[in-house]
Motif scaffolding. Structure first.
Motif, short mmCIF file in Angstrom:
data_model
loop_
_atom_site.label_atom_id
_atom_site.label_comp_id
_atom_site.label_asym_id
_atom_site.label_seq_id
_atom_site.Cartn_x
_atom_site.Cartn_y
_atom_site.Cartn_z
N ILE A 88 0.84 -1.19 0.00
CA ILE A 88 0.00 0.00 0.00
C ILE A 88 0.88 1.24 0.00
O ILE A 88 1.94 1.27 0.64
N ILE A 89 0.45 2.27 -0.75
CA ILE A 89 1.10 3.56 -0.76
C ILE A 89 0.02 4.62 -0.55
O ILE A 89 -0.99 4.64 -1.25
N ALA A 90 0.25 5.50 0.44
CA ALA A 90 -0.66 6.61 0.70
C ALA A 90 0.09 7.92 0.47
O ALA A 90 1.31 7.98 0.63
N PHE A 91 -0.64 8.95 0.08
CA PHE A 91 0.00 10.25 -0.13
C PHE A 91 -1.00 11.37 0.13
O PHE A 91 -2.23 11.16 0.05
N ALA A 92 -0.46 12.52 0.48
CA ALA A 92 -1.29 13.68 0.79
C ALA A 92 -0.88 14.85 -0.08
O ALA A 92 0.31 15.18 -0.17
N ILE A 93 -1.86 15.47 -0.73
CA ILE A 93 -1.63 16.64 -1.57
C ILE A 93 -1.89 17.88 -0.74
O ILE A 93 -2.99 18.04 -0.20
N PRO A 94 -0.93 18.78 -0.61
CA PRO A 94 -1.16 20.00 0.19
C PRO A 94 -2.11 20.97 -0.50
O PRO A 94 -2.38 20.85 -1.70
N GLU A 95 -2.61 21.92 0.25
CA GLU A 95 -3.52 22.93 -0.30
C GLU A 95 -2.80 23.79 -1.34
O GLU A 95 -3.36 24.10 -2.39
#
Length: 439
Positions: A62-69
């Motif tokens: 699994i790979i998770a990622f977060a895109i900033p505002e």
């Protein structure tokens, strides 16, 4: 949260992860609860600023990622751990008849476990099963939540050399006992089918593994130790996940990775040497409307913390470790280095992680193998074959690595959580191998 509370949450997480497939399901459940959305590899990806996403390959990585505002001159800050641990896999034809009315399971080694630690203890099985449902095949998680197996030792009366360095034969000595007369050949698949609520003939494939049924625990008069199956590497998988989830995710793309198959070399479609990370990063780049040039520039400024446990000085065998580069439980995360680059750490990446630990107020230690002992490998240098970035190999000091029941320091998981939370909350601006700025 106290370190004891965090250690208890770790053992509860491990209890929910009897196989690499269950580990990914447990991680995905936590991500979803925090507002992350699943992106399937077969679908088109539409990414939005300020949102978090995860993608799964083979149901075991699994790979998770977060895109900033706000995202302008971006890079990736990544962590990596692994979902698998050494165990025994059940072969496709699972049963061995006899002698007499005994029924045993036919298993083979997955990874480099300490064989003796699997004997004379309650065991069960977990993994996934492919089931036919009308005109399609479906993958089902499987966990037999009962004590159904054991691997019995030969009594010392018949094996006088057992305490003199006995070498177990994996085809003879390590076959689990399933029945002594109540079940016959075919009973194993019948049991699996019954648990899943399907017909035996509907089972078309199985990836099933032995599971040590002992529950993890915090122990010691002063609560110094945590022991559990699969500390290597679910301890790092959990602590890095919690650090990732505690981040504000500003001014860069934070990425959490948990790969399968580290214990057998990582060179699978879902391992650290696969294209999984590279494919995911490229799709993030494309989903943000960025060019190939943007991607290459972002990678050049990116950083990876590869988290996989390491060896504490053994209380009975301190001579096994290097004279100076020794690490101990409850003394904080360890940075692993090796001249042969089995660990990817170099002066640059070491300095970055030391600075992060200082910022977090967390102690840090340094590990190297004795010069006459060849150590193992881990994720950092292998993932770099696909995505080349500055990377550091770290972990937590533990005893009895690759035992079916391992021991570590109770304070260390919380130390690593604090370090990774600080890592993901810090923007690390890298200029080649010349300068690093922290903000």
């Amino acid at each position: 949260m106290s370190y004891t509370d965090f250690a208890h949450s770790l053992t509860a997480f491990i209890q929910d992860c009897p196989s690499m497939f269950h580990s990914v399901a447990a991680i995905a459940k936590e991500l979803k609860a925090k507002g992350f959305s699943e992106l399937r590899e077969k679908d088109s990806w539409n990414l939005e600023a300020g949102k978090g996403y995860y993608t799964i390959r083979n149901n075991s990585s699994i790979i998770a990622f977060a895109i900033p505002e706000n995202l302008t001159d971006y890079h990736f800050q990544m962590s990596a751990a692994h979902t698998d641990s050494p165990t025994f896999k059940i072969k496709a034809v699972p049963e061995l008849n006899g002698p007499a009315e005994y029924l045993r399971l036919n298993v083979e080694a997955y990874g480099g476990m300490i064989d003796s630690t699997w004997l004379d203890r309650p065991l069960t099985i977990a993994g996934r099963v492919l089931v036919e449902n009308e005109d399609r095949l479906e993958s089902r998680l499987f966990y037999m939540d009962e004590d159904i197996l054991t691997i019995p030792n030969v009594p010392i009366h018949f094996n006088r050399q057992v305490n003199d360095g006995y070498a177990f034969n994996r085809q003879i000595d390590l076959m689990p006992l399933f029945s002594c007369g109540e079940m016959k050949k075919g009973s194993f698949d019948a049991m699996v089918a019954d648990v899943l609520g399907v017909k035996v003939e509907d089972i078309k494939g199985k990836d099933l593994f032995l599971v040590n049924r002992q529950k993890g625990l915090l122990w010691g008069y002063k609560d110094e130790f945590v022991s559990s199956p699969k500390l290597d590497d679910l301890e790092c998988a959990y602590t890095t996940l919690q650090g990732f989830l505690a981040s504000a995710h500003k001014d860069k793309i934070d990425v959490y990775c948990c790969f399968d198959n580290e214990e057998v070399g990582s060179n699978t479609k879902q391992g650290a040497m696969s294209t999984f990370l590279k494919d995911t990063l490229r799709r993030i780049n494309a989903g943000l409307g960025k060019s190939e040039e943007d991607y290459m520039r972002a990678v050049s400024k990116s950083f990876l913390v590869s988290a996989d446990n390491g060896h504490a000085v053994h209380p009975n065998h301190p001579e096994k470790t290097d004279e100076g580069n020794t690490v101990f439980m409850n003394k904080g995360p360890i940075i692993k280095e090796a001249a042969n680059q089995k660990y990817t750490t170099d002066a640059f990446s070491r300095a970055v992680f030391v600075r992060i630990c200082e910022k977090a107020g967390v102690p840090v230690q340094f590990f190297a193998n004795r010069s006459d002992i060849v150590g193992g490998s881990t994720l950092g240098n292998l993932s770099n074959t696909q995505v080349s970035v500055h990377a550091v190999d770290i972990g937590l000091a533990q005893l009895a690595m690759h035992s079916s029941f391992e021991t570590g320091g109770a304070k260390d998981p919380y130390y690593l959580y604090e370090a990774l939370k600080t890592y993901f909350n810090t923007v690390i601006d890298i200029d080649g191998a010349d300068t690093v700025t922290f903000r």
